[in-house]
Enzyme design. Sequence first.
Site, mmCIF file in Angstrom:
data_model
loop_
_atom_site.group_PDB
_atom_site.id
_atom_site.type_symbol
_atom_site.label_atom_id
_atom_site.label_comp_id
_atom_site.label_asym_id
_atom_site.label_seq_id
_atom_site.Cartn_x
_atom_site.Cartn_y
_atom_site.Cartn_z
ATOM 1 N N GLY A 28 4.441 -22.258 10.273
ATOM 2 C CA GLY A 28 5.216 -23.078 9.345
ATOM 3 C C GLY A 28 5.881 -22.247 8.263
ATOM 4 N N GLY A 45 5.624 -14.324 8.777
ATOM 5 C CA GLY A 45 4.231 -13.920 9.001
ATOM 6 C C GLY A 45 3.311 -14.149 7.822
ATOM 7 C CB THR A 74 10.423 -18.071 7.480
ATOM 8 O OG1 THR A 74 10.282 -18.754 8.709
ATOM 9 C CG2 THR A 74 11.443 -18.816 6.652
ATOM 10 C CB SER A 75 11.824 -16.144 12.510
ATOM 11 O OG SER A 75 10.806 -17.092 12.769
ATOM 12 C CD GLU A 76 11.780 -21.654 13.204
ATOM 13 O OE1 GLU A 76 13.019 -21.611 13.368
ATOM 14 O OE2 GLU A 76 10.983 -21.967 14.106
ATOM 15 C CG HIS A 95 8.838 -25.773 10.181
ATOM 16 N ND1 HIS A 95 8.545 -26.802 11.058
ATOM 17 C CD2 HIS A 95 8.724 -24.635 10.907
ATOM 18 C CE1 HIS A 95 8.273 -26.299 12.241
ATOM 19 N NE2 HIS A 95 8.360 -24.991 12.173
ATOM 20 C CG HIS A 97 3.606 -25.179 13.059
ATOM 21 N ND1 HIS A 97 3.569 -24.143 13.958
ATOM 22 C CD2 HIS A 97 4.905 -25.329 12.733
ATOM 23 C CE1 HIS A 97 4.803 -23.680 14.161
ATOM 24 N NE2 HIS A 97 5.639 -24.388 13.412
HETATM 25 ZN ZN LIG Z 1 7.601 -23.643 13.530
#
Ligand SMILES: [Zn+2]
Length: 207
Positions: A28, A45, A74-76, A95, A97
């Site tokens: 997340g 991470g 974050t990669s998102e 976001h 999880h």
């Molecule tokens: Zn995700």
Amino acid sequence: MCYLESKKELVKIVKKLGKNKLLPGTSGNVSIRYNDNKILLTSSGSSSAFITYDDIVLTDIEGNIIEKTQKKPTSEIGIHTLIYKKRPDINAIIHSHSSALSAFAVAHKHLSCILAENIYYFKNVPFVPYFKPGSYELAMNTAACFENKDVNACFLLNHGFVLGAKNIKDAYNMTIMAENIAQIEINAYILGKFETLVCVNGNNDAI
Ligand SMILES: [Zn+2]
């Protein structure tokens, strides 16, 4: 709110989200809009349990890092920047999880109309088809849901949940509420009797 206070608040909320099992492990990500066109967001991470100020990255609205750091956002990040661009009323995005909401995302099932909170906060929670996490397709399709001003949250199928709100406290409260509603629906299903508000009232008047 000043820069340091904003960072402090973000760290505090991420820890709370972690304690409530909404961001298990390093999954997340969370962001807030800072001074209109900048974004403070969790780094790639980072762990909700051990997050520090150093794990928060400052970018512009295009996602370019504007404060020197060893960390990567974050990669998102695309989900966050694209939603902020489309929705000036949204200033915080979570976001998550979490287990109950992610179960709905895996089951491709919408939240049923079982409690008044569903109708008030989560009447329209669209599905985003599965795309590789961190991909531009996932970011674009997620942000597209938010073009509808009535949408404050969506399910990422076989992945998780995204929610936007006017500030980080609202985003936190709404995410907790959504997870609780999802868990209640699962529990009721296990108990073997499941009534929606329409079943209880016989019509839509009380909804
Ligand atoms: Zn995700």
